[in-house]
Design a protein around this motif. Structure first.
Motif, PDB file in Angstrom:
ATOM      1  N   ARG A 249       0.765  -1.092   0.092  1.00 33.38           N
ATOM      2  CA  ARG A 249       0.071   0.210   0.229  1.00 33.38           C
ATOM      3  C   ARG A 249       0.859   1.286  -0.174  1.00 33.38           C
ATOM      4  O   ARG A 249       0.421   2.392   0.219  1.00 33.38           O
TER       5      ARG A 249
ATOM      6  N   SER B 123       2.994   7.617   9.029  1.00 32.14           N
ATOM      7  CA  SER B 123       2.888   7.111   7.789  1.00 32.14           C
ATOM      8  C   SER B 123       1.605   6.351   7.695  1.00 32.14           C
ATOM      9  O   SER B 123       1.322   5.683   6.578  1.00 32.14           O
ATOM     10  N   LEU B 124       0.894   5.940   8.860  1.00 32.86           N
ATOM     11  CA  LEU B 124      -0.313   5.250   8.761  1.00 32.86           C
ATOM     12  C   LEU B 124      -1.487   6.309   8.434  1.00 32.86           C
ATOM     13  O   LEU B 124      -1.576   7.512   8.416  1.00 32.86           O
ATOM     14  N   SER B 125      -2.354   5.477   7.652  1.00 30.49           N
ATOM     15  CA  SER B 125      -3.748   6.017   7.297  1.00 30.49           C
ATOM     16  C   SER B 125      -4.489   6.278   8.481  1.00 30.49           C
ATOM     17  O   SER B 125      -4.500   5.574   9.458  1.00 30.49           O
ATOM     18  N   SER B 126      -5.804   7.113   8.592  1.00 27.92           N
ATOM     19  CA  SER B 126      -6.496   7.379   9.527  1.00 27.92           C
ATOM     20  C   SER B 126      -7.278   5.970   9.962  1.00 27.92           C
ATOM     21  O   SER B 126      -7.283   5.794  11.103  1.00 27.92           O
ATOM     22  N   ARG B 127      -7.590   5.143   8.930  1.00 30.17           N
ATOM     23  CA  ARG B 127      -8.347   3.910   9.409  1.00 30.17           C
ATOM     24  C   ARG B 127      -7.400   2.889   9.897  1.00 30.17           C
ATOM     25  O   ARG B 127      -7.462   2.176  11.138  1.00 30.17           O
ATOM     26  N   ASP B 128      -6.001   2.784   9.645  1.00 32.56           N
ATOM     27  CA  ASP B 128      -5.174   2.177  10.367  1.00 32.56           C
ATOM     28  C   ASP B 128      -4.565   2.778  11.881  1.00 32.56           C
ATOM     29  O   ASP B 128      -4.532   1.931  12.710  1.00 32.56           O
ATOM     30  N   LYS B 129      -4.598   3.939  11.857  1.00 33.39           N
ATOM     31  CA  LYS B 129      -4.556   4.630  13.267  1.00 33.39           C
ATOM     32  C   LYS B 129      -5.537   4.065  14.131  1.00 33.39           C
ATOM     33  O   LYS B 129      -5.245   3.592  15.522  1.00 33.39           O
TER      34      LYS B 129
END
Length: 630
Positions: A526, A545-551
């Protein structure tokens, strides 16, 4: 010259004439001698015919005279027994009490010899005399038997065996001076009994008299010990496994053995040959019957309480087997009677091994409820105590296990172990195999019961760990158990249950551990940067580096971990654990969870920015929490 030669011839011619004249005289003399011989022969024949009948008559007379002499001698021999009857009858009928015993016995012996002589003649005319002598000998024999009963009856007062055992005193015997009187009486009774139609067992009534009087003396003297053996058994009902030496059978057996030795000492001075062994058997028959009865009653109780009292069976086997060999070595008798008395107990002991296995499984399977906090059950201590006790009976078990064969104590349904056994193990190895089978049967049965009754892996793991801990502690505290279970194979087989218990407990922490696992993406994925494989982790860069969903997913993982961890810590502290178990399980949890949390925290703690909203524990506080579990 012619004249001398003629003279010589003339002399020779004269000599010839003389010889012829002598020859004629000799012929005449020969004829006269021949005539004399003919006349002599004729005269001899006349004498022979005249004297022959006289010589024949003389020989017949000599034979007749010899026969008459023999008849006279036979008559004299026949008269001697008849004369003996008149001489001895008064002594015998008077009885030995009124006469000197040696004189009475001598009179009996003379009558006995006389009867033998009369019987050997085989004359019909002697039948009446034989009958009279037999009757007289019977009267004397009866009086001697009465005397024997009287003499033996003076030394049959029951004694208290414990007095002699506790003070290590020899058991009393018939006094030597009394034996010196009894021995010839028994010999006379035995000799006289040959001529009577009812000789009694063993050919002599003396044997039966001796046994009838001495036998009850032994039986009565040991009766209280037989009762005590049964009473001590009943009093300990419900007191747990039988403790070696607490039953009275040991003292009872010791007393009986000493009675046998004392009796043998007297018997060898009274009887001879095969009569010695027969006298001992007859004398001890009633006492042995009472002893066998006691063993049967003990055996009945053992069968009804096999889990706790099978050890008494092993003790009885050891006691009776040793006693049978000792008595046989000293007397050559009674061994078969002891082994026959022991047979029911031995059969119970043999069957008890498989029964112990099956009863262990039955008891485990029938437990209605296990402690909800994972605490152990009393059955574990009970079984390990039984196994510890079992090692104290290695001698009788060696015989029993060898006769059974390796593994034959298992029922067909027992699949506790598939470990290959030795081809021909010694008794020590056989006992080791049996103990291992017992432990495995216990732990497998309880493991199955725990799965059925405990609803969580945590409780199951703690319960099984507690069970293993008690088993391991029992082995370590017993040198005998440790000796039989010290081989690498035994250690490996038992340690399997520890590993399985620990693994079961750690299964309860798997969900908590899973919250600390995240997905790392490579550059081919990704678009995230490939994570570093070592060195200092930059949490800010990773979080950035994380997306909001990953966070959000990482935040949920922290929250879920906190909740699950706190819940498991509380459960861990609420569960009952043996001291060793708590320490071992805490270390195992720490070894799994701490590295995972440290890695996860290092990567994502910047999400919380030190506020404690998501990361409730830093690495130090989590480590402290895990350390507090011990």
């Amino acid at each position: 010259m012619v004249a001398p030669r003629n003279t010589a011839f003339a002399e020779e011619s004269a000599e010839v004439e003389v010889l012829y004249a002598n020859l004629e005289k000799q012929k005449l003399l020969t004829k006269k001698i021949q005539g004399s011989l003919v006349r002599l022969e004729t005269g001899g024949n006349v004498v022979k015919h005249a004297i022959g009948p006289i010589y024949s008559n003389t020989q017949s007379l000599q034979t007749t005279n010899s026969n008459i002499d023999k008849i006279n001698e036979a008559i004299d021999r026949l008269r001697q027994p008849l004369d003996a009857k008149n001489r001895e009858e008064g002594i015998i009928r008077a009885g030995p009490q009124t006469e000197d015993l040696s004189q009475y016995l001598t009179a009996m012996k003379r009558v006995d010899h006389a009867l033998v002589d009369l019987t050997s003649t085989n004359l019909k005319s002697n039948q009446k005399a034989i009958s009279e002598f037999t009757s007289l000998l019977g009267i004397g024999n009866t009086k001697l038997q009465d005397l024997l009963r009287l003499e033996l009856g003076q030394h049959v007062a029951p004694i208290e065996p414990l007095h002699y055992l506790t003070k290590s005193l020899p058991f009393p015997t018939i006094p030597d001076e009394k034996l010196a009187e009894i021995a010839p009486i028994c010999a006379a009774i035995g000799s006289a009994a040959v001529h009577t139609p009812h000789r009694g067992e063993g050919g002599s009534p003396a044997l039966k008299i001796y046994a009838d009087i001495r036998g009850p003396y032994i039986t009565t003297s040991t009766q209280n010990l037989a009762i005590a053996s049964l009473n001590t058994l009943k009093r300990r009902a419900g007191d747990g496994p039988y403790k070696q030496g607490t039953n009275g059978i040991g003292i009872y057996s010791n007393a009986l053995e000493n009675f046998i030795y004392a009796e043998w000492e007297s018997i060898t001075q009274i009887f001879t040959g095969d009569h010695k062994g027969l006298a001992l058997q007859m004398t001890c028959r009633a006492a042995m019957a009472e002893y066998s009865k006691t063993l049967r009653e003990l055996n009945h109780y053992i069968r009804s309480n096999l889990m706790t009292d099978c050890f008494l069976a092993f003790e009885i086997i050891e006691i009776v087997t040793a006693m049978s060999y000792n008595v046989d070595a000293k007397t050559g008798e009674l061994k078969s009677l002891f082994l026959e008395a022991l047979r029911p107990v031995r059969e119970t002991a043999k069957s008890s091994l498989s029964e112990l296995l099956e009863e262990t499984k039955r008891k485990a399977a029938s437990i209605p409820m296990l402690p909800p906090d994972g605490g152990p059950v009393p059955l574990v201590t009970e079984v390990m105590s039984s196994l510890t006790t079992l090692t104290g009976y290695s001698k009788p078990l060696a015989s029993i296990l060898t006769s059974l064969g390796d593994g034959n104590w298992r029922s067909t349904s027992n699949t506790a172990s598939n470990t290959p056994l030795d081809v021909s193990p010694d008794s020590s190895t056989l006992l080791s195999h049996f103990i291992l089978d017992m432990i495995e049967a216990l732990m497998i049965s309880l493991e199955s019961r725990s799965r059925a009754l405990h609803r969580t892996k945590a409780v199951q793991g703690v319960f099984l760990s507690n069970v293993f801990c008690i088993v391991d502690r029992s082995i370590r505290s017993s040198p005998e158990l440790a000796k039989y279970l010290g081989s690498p194979d035994s250690i490996s087989r038992i340690d399997t249950f520890r590993k399985r218990a620990t693994s079961t407990y750690l299964d309860a922490w798997k969900e908590t551990s899973h919250y600390l696992l995240d997905v790392q993406y490579t550059s081919q994925g990704r678009g995230g940067a490939r994570p570093q494989s070592g060195g200092v982790v930059d949490s800010s860069a990773i979080v950035k580096s994380l997306s909001s969903r990953d966070k959000d997913a990482i935040k949920d993982k922290f929250k879920s971990f906190n909740t699950s961890f706190d819940d498991l810590v509380a459960r861990h502290k609420a569960l009952y654990m043996e001291r060793e178990v708590r320490s071992v399980l805490a270390r195992e949890v720490q070894a799994v969870l701490e590295p995972l949390y440290a890695r996860f925290y290092d990567r994502y703690h910047e999400l919380d920015k030190g506020r404690g909203k998501y990361t409730k524990y830093d690495k130090g506080s989590l480590s402290a929490q895990l350390a507090a579990l011990q």
